[in-house]
Structures are given as C-alpha cells and as structure tokens.
Design a protein around this motif. Structure first.
Motif, PDB file in Angstrom:
ATOM      1  N   VAL A  11       0.869  -1.170   0.000  1.00  0.00           N
ATOM      2  CA  VAL A  11       0.000   0.000   0.000  1.00  0.00           C
ATOM      3  C   VAL A  11       0.909   1.223   0.000  1.00  0.00           C
ATOM      4  N   GLY A  12       0.646   2.152  -0.918  1.00  0.00           N
ATOM      5  CA  GLY A  12       1.490   3.336  -0.936  1.00  0.00           C
ATOM      6  C   GLY A  12       1.252   4.254  -2.112  1.00  0.00           C
ATOM      7  N   ASP A  13       2.287   4.979  -2.449  1.00  0.00           N
ATOM      8  CA  ASP A  13       2.269   5.990  -3.497  1.00  0.00           C
ATOM      9  C   ASP A  13       2.036   5.328  -4.858  1.00  0.00           C
ATOM     10  N   PRO A  14       0.982   5.712  -5.561  1.00  0.00           N
ATOM     11  CA  PRO A  14       0.702   5.074  -6.849  1.00  0.00           C
ATOM     12  C   PRO A  14       1.758   5.359  -7.920  1.00  0.00           C
ATOM     13  N   GLY A  22      -3.128   1.939  -4.107  1.00  0.00           N
ATOM     14  CA  GLY A  22      -2.950   3.362  -3.847  1.00  0.00           C
ATOM     15  C   GLY A  22      -4.168   3.930  -3.134  1.00  0.00           C
ATOM     16  N   PRO A  23      -4.224   5.243  -3.023  1.00  0.00           N
ATOM     17  CA  PRO A  23      -5.367   5.872  -2.352  1.00  0.00           C
ATOM     18  C   PRO A  23      -6.608   5.849  -3.236  1.00  0.00           C
ATOM     19  N   VAL A  24      -7.763   6.052  -2.599  1.00  0.00           N
ATOM     20  CA  VAL A  24      -8.989   6.247  -3.362  1.00  0.00           C
ATOM     21  C   VAL A  24      -9.031   7.721  -3.797  1.00  0.00           C
ATOM     22  N   ILE A  25      -9.985   8.092  -4.599  1.00  0.00           N
ATOM     23  CA  ILE A  25      -9.984   9.385  -5.285  1.00  0.00           C
ATOM     24  C   ILE A  25     -10.031  10.599  -4.351  1.00  0.00           C
ATOM     25  N   ALA A  28     -14.275  11.840   0.396  1.00  0.00           N
ATOM     26  CA  ALA A  28     -15.665  11.349   0.342  1.00  0.00           C
ATOM     27  C   ALA A  28     -15.685   9.868  -0.027  1.00  0.00           C
ATOM     28  N   ALA A  29     -14.852   9.478  -0.976  1.00  0.00           N
ATOM     29  CA  ALA A  29     -14.773   8.060  -1.360  1.00  0.00           C
ATOM     30  C   ALA A  29     -14.220   7.234  -0.209  1.00  0.00           C
ATOM     31  N   LYS A  30     -13.235   7.780   0.489  1.00  0.00           N
ATOM     32  CA  LYS A  30     -12.669   7.073   1.650  1.00  0.00           C
ATOM     33  C   LYS A  30     -13.750   6.867   2.712  1.00  0.00           C
ATOM     34  N   ALA A  31     -14.510   7.917   3.007  1.00  0.00           N
ATOM     35  CA  ALA A  31     -15.566   7.808   4.022  1.00  0.00           C
ATOM     36  C   ALA A  31     -16.612   6.778   3.616  1.00  0.00           C
TER      37      ALA A  31
END
Length: 71
Positions: A11-14, A22-25, A28-31
């Motif tokens: 998990v990390g920097d895309p 990587g992270p979600v957009i 709000a998407a994370k929540a």
C-alpha cells in the motif's frame, strides 16, 4: 491462500511501481468505503486486514480487508 496474497500487497504511493494499492480518489470516497467496510464487518467475520503504512496517514487510503460473509 487469499490471505497470503493480500499480505504481500504494498500500500502506498501510486507513482511507485512497487505499489499494488494506492489511495482512493478523495476523502468522500474514503468515508464511503470505510462505512461500507463497517457494515460488512457487522455481517461477517474479518479474516484479515492490512495495517496501513505510516505514509498512508496522509492521503485517502483505505486498508485492504478480507471479510467472510455467511451464505
């Protein structure tokens, strides 16, 4: 087998070619994902969840999780 494959995920920097997740957009998407995972946890059994690395504290990262749901 799936648990072992998940434990190998990075998990990390895309932008890093070694990164698998990587992270979600956005926040709000994370929540929304965190809420969905909480709902699924209530309906099943968590088999595994990756801890997020310290660098994931900054950003919209959601820890990969495997949940077994009843039939």
């Amino acid at each position: 087998m799936i648990r072992g494959a998940m434990e190998a995920l990075v998990v990390g920097d895309p932008r890093d070619p070694r990164t698998d997740v990587g992270p979600v957009i956005d926040e709000a998407a994370k929540a929304a994902l965190v809420a969905h995972v909480a709902d699924v946890r209530g309906a099943g059994q968590v088999l595994a969840q990756l801890p997020l690395p310290p660098e994931a504290e900054k950003g919209s990262f959601v820890a990969p999780v495997i949940v077994e749901l009843p039939n």
